[in-house]
Design a protein around this motif. Sequence first.
Motif, PDB file in Angstrom:
ATOM      1  N   MET A  72      18.358 116.630 -24.918  1.00  0.00           N
ATOM      2  CA  MET A  72      18.757 118.018 -25.169  1.00  0.00           C
ATOM      3  C   MET A  72      19.658 118.576 -24.067  1.00  0.00           C
ATOM      4  N   ARG A  73      19.818 117.849 -22.981  1.00  0.00           N
ATOM      5  CA  ARG A  73      20.561 118.359 -21.844  1.00  0.00           C
ATOM      6  C   ARG A  73      21.293 117.210 -21.171  1.00  0.00           C
ATOM      7  N   THR A  74      22.194 117.533 -20.257  1.00  0.00           N
ATOM      8  CA  THR A  74      22.897 116.520 -19.474  1.00  0.00           C
ATOM      9  C   THR A  74      21.996 116.084 -18.328  1.00  0.00           C
ATOM     10  N   ALA A  75      21.539 114.840 -18.379  1.00  0.00           N
ATOM     11  CA  ALA A  75      20.590 114.351 -17.381  1.00  0.00           C
ATOM     12  C   ALA A  75      21.225 113.252 -16.533  1.00  0.00           C
ATOM     13  N   LYS A  76      20.761 113.155 -15.288  1.00  0.00           N
ATOM     14  CA  LYS A  76      21.201 112.102 -14.383  1.00  0.00           C
ATOM     15  C   LYS A  76      20.063 111.139 -14.055  1.00  0.00           C
ATOM     16  N   VAL A  77      18.856 111.718 -13.873  1.00  0.00           N
ATOM     17  CA  VAL A  77      17.686 110.919 -13.464  1.00  0.00           C
ATOM     18  C   VAL A  77      16.529 111.241 -14.402  1.00  0.00           C
ATOM     19  N   HIS A  78      15.831 110.193 -14.825  1.00  0.00           N
ATOM     20  CA  HIS A  78      14.680 110.336 -15.724  1.00  0.00           C
ATOM     21  C   HIS A  78      13.436 109.781 -15.046  1.00  0.00           C
ATOM     22  N   HIS A 132      22.564 106.312 -15.902  1.00  0.00           N
ATOM     23  CA  HIS A 132      21.525 107.202 -15.399  1.00  0.00           C
ATOM     24  C   HIS A 132      20.598 106.428 -14.460  1.00  0.00           C
ATOM     25  N   GLY A 133      19.907 107.146 -13.613  1.00  0.00           N
ATOM     26  CA  GLY A 133      18.848 106.550 -12.809  1.00  0.00           C
ATOM     27  C   GLY A 133      17.517 106.746 -13.520  1.00  0.00           C
TER      28      GLY A 133
END
Length: 498
Positions: free
Chosen positions: A412-418, A447-448
């Motif tokens: 739902m959003r721009t993510a970099k790390v999960h 992504h990380g």
Amino acid sequence: MTANPLVAIRNVSKKFAGVTALSDVSFEIKRGEIHALMGENGAGKSTLIKILCGVHKATRGSIALDGAEIVFDGPQDAEKGGIRTVFQELNIVPQLSVAENISLGSLPLKSGLVDRKKMLERAADALSGLGADLPLEARAGDLPRSSQQLIEIARALMGEARLLILDEPTASLGENESRQLLSIVTGLARRGVAILYVTHRMHEVEAIADRVSVLRDGKFIETLNAPMDEAIIVERMIGRPASSLYQHSRREPGRELLVVSGLGSATLRDVSMTVRAGEVVGVAGLLGCGKSDLARACFGLHPVQDGGIKLDGEQIARPSPAGMLERGLVYYPSDRRTEGLVLGRPLFESMTMGSHRPARITRKGFLRTQKEYELAHSIAEELDLRPMQLDRTSGKFSGGNQQKAVLARGRMRTAKVHLFDEPTVGIDVGAKADVYRLIDNYADAGHGVVVISSDLTEIIGVSDRVYVMREGRIAAHLTGADITEENIARSFFAAAPA
């Protein structure tokens, strides 16, 4: 002459409004055996359980108990026949005592009033039969879930129990509590009680089951005898080789996205970790080692006392959930029912919760519900969520589909790390494969990814690097060929660095 099996299921089918949940299922359960029932979510396990315990009636086919065909008009008929069920969602009355909960439905009476002395004696006897010792007058709601599980089993065994059905009994238990429960289950089988054990945990089946029956898409596939071969069971469940379960592409990691330096909190001591773009970092450890606390501290759920957290080059002085989400770090909690979902609301609302603005489904401060539903539906299709009835309440979906709803937040959003905390606990093999594919796709996209898990096979299967935690510290950092079950397990017990 061969004795009749305790339960004989013959060509049982069940249809709901044109949907076939079970189709010609046949297998037997013997006296005193632990018979595991396995299959993906939607395979028909829950429907079969509900037919056995009198909640549903079969559309076609028959069930025989000790050689005599039975048709239950309701759960009370099943209980009178000696079939008792402990469902995954416990049916405890928190305000009542242990003894009162055990006696629910069969309270002993004297002159029209509850005979408390007899109630306490019966409850003590029931717990003694399990080798359990619980305070009879204590409020059940004040006890840990493992104790509540024992209360449910003790209640189920009141009277003459012939078949005990356990639905995911260890899904919310720690390692020690799970071992205790498995010991109790094997003890009950030795006393002649037949156990139908429904679980997604392969190691439990290997440890205690005499036989395992597999369902797939509502159909009976095969009954296998001990000793169990995990690869064969998985293949029967998903219809393809077990080797296809884990997704792990070969990638060259990029820049550092998450850097944890000397992190200290109430439960963490001098923890340092790096996560780079395009890699999956596993975090392993025993219950209480601090691995979940690490993720929660990075996300801002636990206060940080010492050290620092840097996200994509930016030093974060005081991490907070809202701030970390805004900066592109998404945390997926281990307890999806308590922290990840609103069980009484439609599933699509749980999918979009907390992401209305970044998902652009608001206008002038008002939520555009049609746009919200369409976005949730699109992501649900990506995640293969079934059934696609997103207006159903979250609590009515299987564990695997509930987990997919939580995982939808990252889309739902721009993510970099999960940060995935126990991402596959209590879900079936097919749903696990979907989760692993999502994790691998995130890493492929640069992504990380951090995967925190108590499942060593899972950690080894998805990780490029592995940190092992013990007593709130990093006990080992493993890479390449050193990522083995033996090395990880040895680090569980090795002395952590001073």
